[in-house]
Design a protein around this motif. Structure first.
Motif, mmCIF file in Angstrom:
data_model
loop_
_atom_site.group_PDB
_atom_site.id
_atom_site.type_symbol
_atom_site.label_atom_id
_atom_site.label_comp_id
_atom_site.label_asym_id
_atom_site.label_seq_id
_atom_site.Cartn_x
_atom_site.Cartn_y
_atom_site.Cartn_z
ATOM 1 N N GLU A 118 -4.404 -7.156 0.543
ATOM 2 C CA GLU A 118 -5.778 -7.547 0.230
ATOM 3 C C GLU A 118 -5.869 -8.635 -0.836
ATOM 4 O O GLU A 118 -6.626 -9.600 -0.692
ATOM 5 C CB GLU A 118 -6.598 -6.327 -0.218
ATOM 6 C CG GLU A 118 -6.912 -5.331 0.899
ATOM 7 C CD GLU A 118 -5.844 -4.273 1.064
ATOM 8 O OE1 GLU A 118 -4.705 -4.477 0.579
ATOM 9 O OE2 GLU A 118 -6.129 -3.233 1.690
ATOM 10 N N CYS A 153 2.271 -6.486 -0.101
ATOM 11 C CA CYS A 153 2.275 -6.483 -1.565
ATOM 12 C C CYS A 153 3.666 -6.702 -2.161
ATOM 13 O O CYS A 153 4.604 -5.966 -1.914
ATOM 14 C CB CYS A 153 1.665 -5.222 -2.167
ATOM 15 S SG CYS A 153 1.231 -5.509 -3.904
ATOM 16 N N CYS A 197 -0.161 -9.878 -7.621
ATOM 17 C CA CYS A 197 -1.526 -9.894 -7.092
ATOM 18 C C CYS A 197 -2.479 -10.806 -7.859
ATOM 19 O O CYS A 197 -3.571 -11.093 -7.382
ATOM 20 C CB CYS A 197 -2.070 -8.477 -7.069
ATOM 21 S SG CYS A 197 -0.885 -7.289 -6.433
ATOM 22 N N GLY A 202 3.016 0.563 -4.069
ATOM 23 C CA GLY A 202 2.729 -0.245 -2.892
ATOM 24 C C GLY A 202 1.300 -0.739 -2.770
ATOM 25 O O GLY A 202 1.001 -1.567 -1.915
ATOM 26 N N ASP A 203 0.397 -0.201 -3.612
ATOM 27 C CA ASP A 203 -1.009 -0.591 -3.502
ATOM 28 C C ASP A 203 -1.191 -2.064 -3.829
ATOM 29 O O ASP A 203 -0.758 -2.530 -4.889
ATOM 30 C CB ASP A 203 -1.875 0.217 -4.480
ATOM 31 C CG ASP A 203 -2.029 1.667 -4.075
ATOM 32 O OD1 ASP A 203 -1.605 2.024 -2.965
ATOM 33 O OD2 ASP A 203 -2.582 2.441 -4.878
ATOM 34 N N SER A 204 -1.888 -2.762 -2.948
ATOM 35 C CA SER A 204 -2.226 -4.147 -3.267
ATOM 36 C C SER A 204 -3.123 -4.150 -4.498
ATOM 37 O O SER A 204 -4.003 -3.314 -4.646
ATOM 38 C CB SER A 204 -2.970 -4.791 -2.106
ATOM 39 O OG SER A 204 -3.403 -6.081 -2.475
ATOM 40 N N GLY A 205 -2.874 -5.104 -5.385
ATOM 41 C CA GLY A 205 -3.681 -5.197 -6.598
ATOM 42 C C GLY A 205 -3.119 -4.411 -7.756
ATOM 43 O O GLY A 205 -3.706 -4.381 -8.835
ATOM 44 N N THR A 206 -1.975 -3.745 -7.556
ATOM 45 C CA THR A 206 -1.365 -3.016 -8.668
ATOM 46 C C THR A 206 0.027 -3.576 -8.946
ATOM 47 O O THR A 206 0.800 -3.855 -8.033
ATOM 48 C CB THR A 206 -1.246 -1.504 -8.382
ATOM 49 O OG1 THR A 206 -0.367 -1.301 -7.282
ATOM 50 C CG2 THR A 206 -2.592 -0.908 -8.066
ATOM 51 N N PRO A 240 -5.404 -0.093 -1.366
ATOM 52 C CA PRO A 240 -5.884 -0.202 0.022
ATOM 53 C C PRO A 240 -6.684 1.009 0.484
ATOM 54 O O PRO A 240 -7.387 0.942 1.485
ATOM 55 C CB PRO A 240 -4.601 -0.302 0.857
ATOM 56 C CG PRO A 240 -3.500 -0.537 -0.100
ATOM 57 C CD PRO A 240 -3.942 -0.069 -1.443
#
Lengths: 159, 503
Positions: free
Chosen positions: A88, A126, A130, B177-181, B378
C-alpha cells in the motif's frame, strides 16, 4: 560481467552438506533450504527426496515446505533479481506505474527472467522502506524513491 | 572529530553509503566516521551529523555529489549552513523516546556505546529480582503487545512462568510484514542489543533457556546486524552461559523467514520455526501453554521486548505514567506512503492521528489534500481526514471500527481510488492466505471478484450487500486475523468512501 560461477557441487551434494551443517538444530528445514538456495540460486527439485531422507521427513512434507514459501524457487533465476514493492505505502506514490514501466522495459512479467538471463523480475509486499517509496530491491540491496528513470539507471548497473 | 552517517537500510536506500565513502575519501584521517541507526527523519536521509561543542549539528538530505561543497563550506566544524542542532529540531523535541532512546545516536554494534548510553541497566536490575518480581514489574508498566493485538505482556509472561515444563522458549516476532511499518527493522538495525537484552530479561522472567528471533527475509541488513550483535553479546557474557555472572544461561538463534506474510501470525511463525509450512494453528491451546515444539512459549513483538529494558531500568511507574486509558507508555509510530515528512517517531499514546499526519508528517508529499490514511497495516481500516481527531489509543480505535496495529500510518492523497484499495486488500489476502481455513482462502478470491463487479457497475447495490455478507463470514469464520481482519480495510473503504464504489 557475464560469467556465471560454476556450481562446484551437485544439488544432491549441496543438500547433504546443508543438512549436515544444521545437524542437531531443531526444525532446521528453512535454514537448510536458504543455504541451498544461496549456493545454487534455487532449490532444485532433486534435493527434495535427499532432504526428506536426511531429515527423516516424507517427500510430501519437504515438497510442501518448498512450495509454501515464495522465496524458494524451483528454477535458476537470472544473474540479478529485481523485486518491486507493491504494498500500500508504495502504491500511494506510484508503485503500480513503476511496475508497468518495469514490465515494459524488461519485456517480462513477475517471476520471469529476461531472455539474456540477466534479470529476473518479481513483486514483493513491503521492504520496510515505506517512507521512501517506491521501493525496489536489487539483489540484497534496497533502493528508495525509485522513479522510472532511476529504475532504468539501476537496471543499467545490474546488466 | 566525529561525523555520523546512518547505516540504516532506508538511509542506505537513498545514498548514505556513497555519502559516507565520499566524506571518508576527502576528510582525511583525523575524522572518524561513525555509522549509526537512523534518527527516524527519513525525509532528511542521508542525514549527516557532526559533533560540535554545542551538540550534534545536522545536514540533510545530503546527496553524494553535495559532499565536496559542504566540506568546503565548513561541514566538519558545523559552520556550514544546515539544519542546526539535531536534538532541537521540532520533530525530535516533540517526542518521548524510550524504546528508541539510543537509535540514531550510537554505533549499533559498539558494546561500549551501548553501556555508556544506559544499555544493560535493565538486565542488571532484573537479575537482582526474582522472576516473579520481574513479571510483576512488566505487568505494572501496562505494556501491551506492540505487534498489533495489544495483549498485556505481563499477563502472557505470568502464564508462561506458571507453566511447568522441561523447557520454555522466547520467540521474538520480527516478521514485520505490514506495509507502512518499519519500526522493528529500525530497532534491529539501529540498536540490536536492546532487543537482545529484552529477550534475556523475558527468558529470565519466565524460566526459558532458549530464544529465537524470526526475521523476514526482506530485511537482510537487519539479519546481518542481529547476527553480528549476537556474536558480540556472547563475547561479553550478555548471552550464553552464566550471563553477567548471575548463573542464568540463555541462548538466542536468528531464523530467517522466506517471504510469507502469514508467518507474522504467531502460530504460523511457530510452525515455520519448526521447519514446516507456515499454516495457522487453531487456538486453544495458546502458545503460552503449547508453543514452539509443544513447549510453553512467549511470543512477543520486537518493540514489546525492546521496551522491557527501559521499564526494568527506570521502573514500571515511570512508564505507566505516560499514555491514556488502558494504552500506557509510548508507542513508535511510523509515517509512510504519500507523506511530506515520513519516518518514525516515539511518543506517548493519546496523540491524535491528525497531529501525526499533519504536524509531524506535513501532509501529502504530492502537496495535494490527504484523502485517506490506512492505520495498522494491510488489515487496518482506511480513515478519512474527518477522523483525524482520533487519539492513538487501542480502545478509541477499536470503538471507531479501526485498529492501531503495529503503529504504521500510510497516507494517500486525493488521487487514490478507494475501490482499488479495497480490491487490493482482498487480492493481498488471497495471495498470502495460508489456505487452512475456507473463509479466508476462498472468501478472499470471491471478494476480489465481487469488488470487480462493483467497480464494473454490475448490479452495484446487490453486490455491495453480497460483499457485506462475505465480510461478515470472513470476520466470524476465519481461523486467524488474516481472513478475520481483511474485511476491515474493505468495509472502512466502503463506509467512508462510498462514492468510489458508485454509492
Amino acid at each position: 560481467m557475464t560469467s556465471v560461477s560454476p556450481h562446484v557441487r551437485s544439488p544432491k551434494e549441496c543438500a547433504l552438506a546443508a543438512a549436515r551443517a544444521h545437524d542437531g538444530e531443531r526444525g532446521a528445514l528453512l535454514p537448510i533450504l536458504h543455504d541451498i538456495q544461496a549456493e545454487l540460486g534455487y532449490v532444485d527439485p532433486e534435493v527434495v527426496p535427499v532432504l526428506a531422507d536426511a531429515l527423516n521427513l516424507s517427500i510430501a512434507e519437504v515438497h510442501g515446505v518448498v512450495t509454501f514459501y515464495r522465496d524458494f524457487r524451483s528454477t535458476p533465476p537470472g544473474r540479478t533479481t529485481v523485486r518491486i514493492c507493491r504494498a500500500e505505502a508504495c502504491q500511494s506514490v506510484g508503485a503500480e506505474a513503476l511496475v508497468e514501466h518495469a514490465k515494459a522495459a524488461l519485456g517480462v512479467g513477475f517471476g520471469e527472467t529476461t531472455a539474456d538471463g540477466a534479470v529476473t523480475l518479481d513483486e514483493v509486499f513491503c521492504l520496510g522502506n515505506c517512507a521512501l517509496g517506491p521501493a525496489v530491491q536489487v539483489g540484497d540491496r534496497l533502493h528508495g524513491r525509485v522513479a522510472p528513470a532511476r529504475f532504468d539507471a539501476l537496471l543499467g548497473d545490474a546488466r | 572529530m566525529k561525523v555520523y552517517v546512518p547505516r540504516d537500510s532506508a538511509a542506505r536506500s537513498v545514498g548514505a553509503d556513497e555519502v559516507a565513502e565520499r566524506i571518508a575519501a576527502i576528510a582525511g584521517p583525523g575524522v572518524e566516521i561513525v555509522r549509526t541507526g537512523s534518527r527516524g527523519m527519513l525525509w532528511l536521509e542521508p542525514l549527516v551529523e557532526v559533533e560540535t561543542a554545542a551538540g550534534r549539528v545536522g545536514y540533510g538530505p545530503v546527496a553524494p555529489e553535495e559532499v565536496d561543497g559542504l566540506l568546503a563550506a565548513g561541514l566538519l566544524d558545523g559552520t556550514a549552513a544546515g539544519l542546526g542542532l539535531v536534538e532541537e529540531l521540532p520533530w525530535m523535541r516533540r517526542q518521548q523516546r524510550l524504546t528508541f532512546e539510543r537509535v540514531g545516536i550510537i554505533d549499533p554494534l559498539s558494546v561500549d556505546d551501548y553501556e555508556l548510553h544506559g544499555g544493560m541497566a535493565g538486565l542488571r536490575a532484573a537479575l537482582t529480582r526474582t522472576p516473579a518480581e520481574v513479571v510483576e514489574e512488566v505487568t505494572a508498566s501496562g505494556l501491551r503487545g506492540r505487534g498489533g493485538a495489544g495483549f498485556p505482556t505481563g499477563i502472557k509472561w505470568k502464564t508462561v512462568l506458571g507453566a511447568v515444563a522441561d523447557e520454555k522458549f522466547i520467540c521474538c516476532n520480527a516478521d514485520e510484514g505490514d506495509s507502512g511499518t518499519f519500526a522493528d527493522r529500525m530497532l534491529m538495525e539501529g540498536d540490536p542489543f536492546t532487543l537482545i537484552e529484552g529477550m534475556v530479561i523475558a527468558g529470565y522472567a519466565v524460566g526459558a533457556t532458549e530464544g529465537y528471533i524470526y526475521v523476514r527475509s526482506e530485511y537482510p541488513d537487519a539479519v546481518a546486524t542481529l547476527e553480528a550483535a549476537l556474536e558480540l553479546a556472547w563475547g561479553n557474557a550478555w548471552l550464553g552461559e552464566n550471563i553477567l555472572g548471575s548463573g542464568y544461561s540463555f541462548d538466542i538463534t536468528v531464523r530467517v523467514g522466506a517471504g510469507a506474510y502469514i508467518c507474522g501470525e504467531e502460530t504460523s511463525m511457530l510452525e515455520s520455526l519448526e521447519g514446516k509450512r507456515g499454516t495457522v494453528r487453531a487456538k486453544p491451546p495458546i502458545p503460552a501453554f503449547e508453543g514452539l515444539f509443544g513447549k510453553p512459549t512467549v511470543v512477543n513483538n520486537v518493540l514489546s521486548l525492546g521496551s522491557v529494558p527501559w521499564i526494568m531500568a527506570r521502573g514500571a511507574a515511570e512508564y505507566a505514567a505516560l499514555g491514556v486509558g488502558r494504552s500506557r507508555g509510548t508507542s513508535v509510530f511510523q509515517l509512510g506512503g504519500n507523506i511530506a515528512r515520513g519516518g518514525i517517531l516515539e511518543t506517548a499514546f493519546g496523540i491524535t492521528l491528525g497531529e501525526l499526519v499533519d504536524d509531524f508528517g506535513g501532509g501529502a508529499a504530492s502537496g495535494r489534500p490527504v484523502r485517506a490514511v490506512q492505520v495498522g497495516g494491510p488489515l487496518g481500516a482506511y480513515l478519512p481526514a474527518s477522523q483525524f481527531e482520533l487519539p492513538m489509543d487501542y480502545e478509541a480505535f477499536a470503538a471507531a471500527g479501526a485498529m492501531l496495529g503495529h503503529g504504521g500510518i500510510v497516507v494517500f492523497d486525493d488521487t487514490v481510488d478507494m475501490s482499488a484499495m479495497a480490491r487490493f486488500a482482498m487480492e493481498f489476502c488471497a495471495e498470502e492466505s495460508c489456505g487452512k481455513c475456507t473463509p479466508c482462502r476462498v472468501g478472499a478470491v470471491r471478494g476480489v471478484e465481487t469488488i470487480d463487479r462493483i467497480r464494473a457497475g454490475q448490479d452495484r447495490k446487490l453486490n455491495l450487500v453480497l460483499l457485506d455478507d462475505l465480510c461478515d463470514l470472513m470476520t466470524d469464520g476465519s481461523l486467524c486475523a488474516m481472513g478475520g481482519l481483511t474485511p476491515m480495510p474493505v468495509r472502512s473503504a466502503v463506509k467512508h468512501f462510498g462514492e468510489d464504489f458508485g454509492e
